[in-house]
Design a protein around this motif. Structure first.
Motif, mmCIF file in Angstrom:
data_model
loop_
_atom_site.group_PDB
_atom_site.id
_atom_site.type_symbol
_atom_site.label_atom_id
_atom_site.label_comp_id
_atom_site.label_asym_id
_atom_site.label_seq_id
_atom_site.Cartn_x
_atom_site.Cartn_y
_atom_site.Cartn_z
ATOM 1 N N LEU A 117 0.814 -1.216 0.000
ATOM 2 C CA LEU A 117 0.000 0.000 0.000
ATOM 3 C C LEU A 117 0.844 1.260 0.000
ATOM 4 C CD1 LEU A 117 -3.001 -0.488 2.457
ATOM 5 C CD2 LEU A 117 -3.108 0.056 0.035
ATOM 6 N N SER A 118 1.855 1.306 0.854
ATOM 7 C CA SER A 118 2.618 2.545 1.004
ATOM 8 C C SER A 118 3.371 2.915 -0.273
ATOM 9 C CB SER A 118 3.593 2.436 2.178
ATOM 10 O OG SER A 118 4.493 1.358 1.994
ATOM 11 N N SER A 119 3.690 1.932 -1.111
ATOM 12 C CA SER A 119 4.354 2.263 -2.373
ATOM 13 C C SER A 119 3.418 3.018 -3.312
ATOM 14 C CB SER A 119 4.868 0.993 -3.058
ATOM 15 O OG SER A 119 3.806 0.097 -3.309
ATOM 16 N N LEU A 120 2.097 2.819 -3.170
ATOM 17 C CA LEU A 120 1.118 3.542 -3.985
ATOM 18 C C LEU A 120 0.513 4.737 -3.248
ATOM 19 C CD1 LEU A 120 -0.818 0.582 -5.683
ATOM 20 C CD2 LEU A 120 0.992 2.009 -6.658
ATOM 21 N N TYR A 162 0.896 12.203 -5.692
ATOM 22 C CA TYR A 162 -0.317 11.588 -6.205
ATOM 23 C C TYR A 162 -0.492 10.166 -5.687
ATOM 24 C CZ TYR A 162 -3.351 9.288 -9.665
ATOM 25 O OH TYR A 162 -4.334 8.563 -10.292
ATOM 26 N N CYS A 163 -1.732 9.847 -5.345
ATOM 27 C CA CYS A 163 -2.127 8.500 -4.930
ATOM 28 C C CYS A 163 -3.250 8.057 -5.865
ATOM 29 C CB CYS A 163 -2.609 8.533 -3.483
ATOM 30 S SG CYS A 163 -3.164 6.971 -2.820
ATOM 31 N N PRO A 164 -3.184 6.872 -6.471
ATOM 32 C CA PRO A 164 -4.202 6.458 -7.444
ATOM 33 C C PRO A 164 -5.622 6.516 -6.876
ATOM 34 C CG PRO A 164 -2.333 4.971 -7.530
ATOM 35 C CD PRO A 164 -2.109 5.861 -6.353
ATOM 36 N N ASP A 165 -6.544 6.972 -7.709
ATOM 37 C CA ASP A 165 -7.939 7.086 -7.289
ATOM 38 C C ASP A 165 -8.547 5.738 -6.925
ATOM 39 O OD1 ASP A 165 -7.840 9.811 -7.778
ATOM 40 O OD2 ASP A 165 -8.833 9.684 -9.729
ATOM 41 N N PHE A 166 -8.080 4.650 -7.556
ATOM 42 C CA PHE A 166 -8.742 3.365 -7.313
ATOM 43 C C PHE A 166 -8.539 2.855 -5.896
ATOM 44 C CE2 PHE A 166 -4.611 1.736 -8.986
ATOM 45 C CZ PHE A 166 -4.305 0.758 -8.038
ATOM 46 N N ARG A 181 -4.159 0.655 -15.188
ATOM 47 C CA ARG A 181 -3.089 1.067 -16.092
ATOM 48 C C ARG A 181 -3.005 2.587 -16.208
ATOM 49 N NH1 ARG A 181 -3.189 -2.905 -21.422
ATOM 50 N NH2 ARG A 181 -2.070 -4.662 -20.474
ATOM 51 N N ALA A 182 -4.160 3.224 -16.397
ATOM 52 C CA ALA A 182 -4.174 4.677 -16.562
ATOM 53 C C ALA A 182 -3.670 5.375 -15.307
ATOM 54 C CB ALA A 182 -5.589 5.140 -16.907
ATOM 55 N N GLU A 183 -4.065 4.881 -14.151
ATOM 56 C CA GLU A 183 -3.692 5.566 -12.911
ATOM 57 C C GLU A 183 -2.250 5.270 -12.518
ATOM 58 O OE1 GLU A 183 -6.754 5.079 -9.950
ATOM 59 O OE2 GLU A 183 -8.293 5.842 -11.308
ATOM 60 N N LEU A 184 -1.715 4.125 -12.892
ATOM 61 C CA LEU A 184 -0.289 3.878 -12.661
ATOM 62 C C LEU A 184 0.561 4.761 -13.579
ATOM 63 C CD1 LEU A 184 -0.066 0.005 -12.118
ATOM 64 C CD2 LEU A 184 -0.066 1.831 -10.405
ATOM 65 N N ARG A 185 0.092 4.991 -14.809
ATOM 66 C CA ARG A 185 0.804 5.924 -15.694
ATOM 67 C C ARG A 185 0.796 7.324 -15.096
ATOM 68 N NH1 ARG A 185 -1.876 3.126 -19.970
ATOM 69 N NH2 ARG A 185 -3.470 4.797 -20.080
ATOM 70 N N GLU A 186 -0.368 7.718 -14.523
ATOM 71 C CA GLU A 186 -0.463 9.029 -13.892
ATOM 72 C C GLU A 186 0.447 9.114 -12.669
ATOM 73 O OE1 GLU A 186 -1.611 12.905 -13.714
ATOM 74 O OE2 GLU A 186 -2.175 11.448 -15.264
ATOM 75 N N PHE A 187 0.543 8.007 -11.939
ATOM 76 C CA PHE A 187 1.433 7.966 -10.769
ATOM 77 C C PHE A 187 2.870 8.255 -11.203
ATOM 78 C CE2 PHE A 187 4.200 6.084 -7.658
ATOM 79 C CZ PHE A 187 3.562 6.277 -6.436
ATOM 80 N N ARG A 188 3.312 7.599 -12.272
ATOM 81 C CA ARG A 188 4.684 7.816 -12.757
ATOM 82 C C ARG A 188 4.877 9.259 -13.223
ATOM 83 N NH1 ARG A 188 3.409 2.793 -15.285
ATOM 84 N NH2 ARG A 188 4.461 1.030 -14.279
ATOM 85 N N ARG A 189 3.865 9.812 -13.877
ATOM 86 C CA ARG A 189 3.987 11.171 -14.389
ATOM 87 C C ARG A 189 4.072 12.192 -13.260
ATOM 88 N NH1 ARG A 189 1.275 15.705 -15.796
ATOM 89 N NH2 ARG A 189 -0.657 15.060 -14.772
ATOM 90 N N PRO A 209 7.700 11.607 -10.451
ATOM 91 C CA PRO A 209 8.827 11.128 -11.257
ATOM 92 C C PRO A 209 10.017 10.625 -10.447
ATOM 93 C CG PRO A 209 8.701 13.531 -11.299
ATOM 94 C CD PRO A 209 7.445 13.042 -10.637
ATOM 95 N N LYS A 210 10.137 11.031 -9.190
ATOM 96 C CA LYS A 210 11.271 10.600 -8.375
ATOM 97 C C LYS A 210 10.998 9.291 -7.643
ATOM 98 C CE LYS A 210 13.058 15.273 -7.670
ATOM 99 N NZ LYS A 210 13.476 16.299 -6.661
ATOM 100 N N LEU A 211 9.760 8.792 -7.744
ATOM 101 C CA LEU A 211 9.407 7.535 -7.086
ATOM 102 C C LEU A 211 9.405 6.405 -8.101
ATOM 103 C CD1 LEU A 211 6.457 8.727 -4.809
ATOM 104 C CD2 LEU A 211 8.861 8.463 -4.191
ATOM 105 N N HIS A 212 9.827 5.234 -7.672
ATOM 106 C CA HIS A 212 9.881 4.079 -8.557
ATOM 107 C C HIS A 212 8.875 3.035 -8.075
ATOM 108 C CE1 HIS A 212 13.431 5.600 -10.611
ATOM 109 N NE2 HIS A 212 13.936 5.886 -9.416
ATOM 110 N N LEU A 213 7.981 2.641 -8.966
ATOM 111 C CA LEU A 213 7.016 1.612 -8.623
ATOM 112 C C LEU A 213 7.710 0.254 -8.545
ATOM 113 C CD1 LEU A 213 3.998 2.657 -10.863
ATOM 114 C CD2 LEU A 213 4.113 2.731 -8.371
ATOM 115 N N PRO A 214 7.337 -0.563 -7.562
ATOM 116 C CA PRO A 214 7.948 -1.900 -7.457
ATOM 117 C C PRO A 214 7.546 -2.796 -8.624
ATOM 118 C CG PRO A 214 6.174 -1.625 -5.859
ATOM 119 C CD PRO A 214 6.384 -0.291 -6.483
ATOM 120 N N SER A 215 8.285 -3.883 -8.790
ATOM 121 C CA SER A 215 8.091 -4.760 -9.953
ATOM 122 C C SER A 215 6.709 -5.393 -9.985
ATOM 123 C CB SER A 215 9.165 -5.853 -9.966
ATOM 124 O OG SER A 215 9.098 -6.609 -8.760
ATOM 125 N N TRP A 216 6.098 -5.635 -8.819
ATOM 126 C CA TRP A 216 4.792 -6.289 -8.799
ATOM 127 C C TRP A 216 3.697 -5.419 -9.435
ATOM 128 C CZ3 TRP A 216 1.124 -3.536 -6.265
ATOM 129 C CH2 TRP A 216 1.534 -2.665 -5.232
#
Length: 331
Positions: free
Chosen positions: A60-63, A69-73, A98-106, A109-116
């Protein structure tokens, strides 16, 4: 800057939520844990729950990072039961994720999503289920023991805001949401981490109080979702302390006595009958009745009989005393 655009119908459809939202509190409380701020208000809670936090919390804390930004879902189905919210989270569609993870990256930008998260983006139901299970387990371990207190604080805050709405209208209520709030019909402006416009388009707005929201308002990004504005509330600094310690730390208890302070707070939080109030104050109905008489004589509450029951409501003077305001004494 967040700009909320109202139409002619939107004020009529704007409401104050009457309960804290379970998944908003999950998400925002994770901000408090990671930022380690607001120590006076949340420090005792944080120290008590650290050993209870599920080991899977990084899911959870990674998102839901400390900032950004925190994904709306992660905060679906406002107003639904907690179980329904968890089911809505488990049922999030792949395209939304997918759309909200793309928004998270945008936006982060300094945070890296884990591989899962790659599996999550591919619609892997097991990964999404683990995320929902973690949210549920975290709520049970870290929020459930305090949920009655959290609800009571939210109810008290709502009562105060409703009184402001009744006396001063929407403009006065909007000013209470945040020090930065500016109302210039038909737009409400508030300081915000990003530049965003919210067009209500006749849907109205839900003003959602959040216990763990501390400094700024927050909202959803997707304009297709039901409009909601999450805002901070005022807190009793001793809320996380054990009952005995809370009574000792409560200046109202010093002024009125512990039992009368508990009774007045319970009336403000929606309890109405003498029997209900006695149960909440851990005393007998006859003893509660004596204390309620004293509170009524001090103009802190009103009582009236409805059939075979006496109902109690808090007065504006009582609300002011509970909120630590300088009260306007009755003539």
């Amino acid at each position: 800057m967040l700009r909320i655009h109202f139409t002619g119908d939107d004020l009529a459809r704007t409401v104050l939520a009457d309960e804290p939202d379970a998944l908003w509190e999950v998400s925002i409380s994770l901000h408090r844990l990671q930022r380690r701020d607001a120590g006076v208000v949340f420090g005792p809670w944080r120290s008590r729950i650290l050993s209870r936090i599920p080991t899977s919390i990084r899911l959870l804390s990674s998102l839901a990072p400390a900032r950004g930004y925190c994904p709306d879902f992660l905060t679906p189905a406002r107003g639904a039961s907690r179980a329904a919210q968890m089911e809505a989270l488990r049922s999030t569609g792949r395209s939304t994720i997918r759309a909200e993870l793309r928004e998270f990256r945008r936006q982060n930008p300094k945070l890296h999503l884990p591989s899962w998260c790659a599996r999550l983006a591919e619609g892997d139901s097991e990964t999404l289920g683990r995320l929902a299970h973690t949210a549920d387990a975290y709520f049970d371990a870290c929020l459930t023991p305090y949920w009655d207190r959290i609800r009571a604080q939210v109810h008290r805050d709502r009562t105060r805001r409703l009184a402001v709405l009744a006396d001063g209208g929407w403009e006065a209520l909007f000013r209470m949401l945040h020090p930065s709030a500016r109302w210039s019909h038909p737009v409400l402006e508030l300081d915000y981490p990003v530049d965003q416009d919210m067009h209500l388009q006749g849907r109205g707005l839900v003003l959602q109080p959040s216990f763990f929201c501390r400094y700024n308002v927050t909202s959803l990004l997707d304009p297709r979702l039901p409009p909601v504005l999450v805002h901070p509330i005022d807190h009793d600094p001793g809320w996380a302390l054990p009952a005995g310690a809370r009574a000792e730390a409560n200046p109202l208890a010093v002024l009125l006595g512990a039992t009368r302070a508990q009774l007045l707070e319970a009336v403000a939080n929606g309890a109405a009958t003498t029997r209900q109030l006695a149960r909440l104050a851990h005393t007998t109905p006859p003893n509660a009745s004596r204390h309620l008489t004293a509170l009524r004589e001090a103009a802190l509450l009103r009582s009236h009989r409805h059939r075979n029951t006496v109902l109690h409501t808090v007065t504006p003077l009582g609300v002011a005393l509970l909120n630590g305001q300088q009260p306007q004494l009755p003539a």
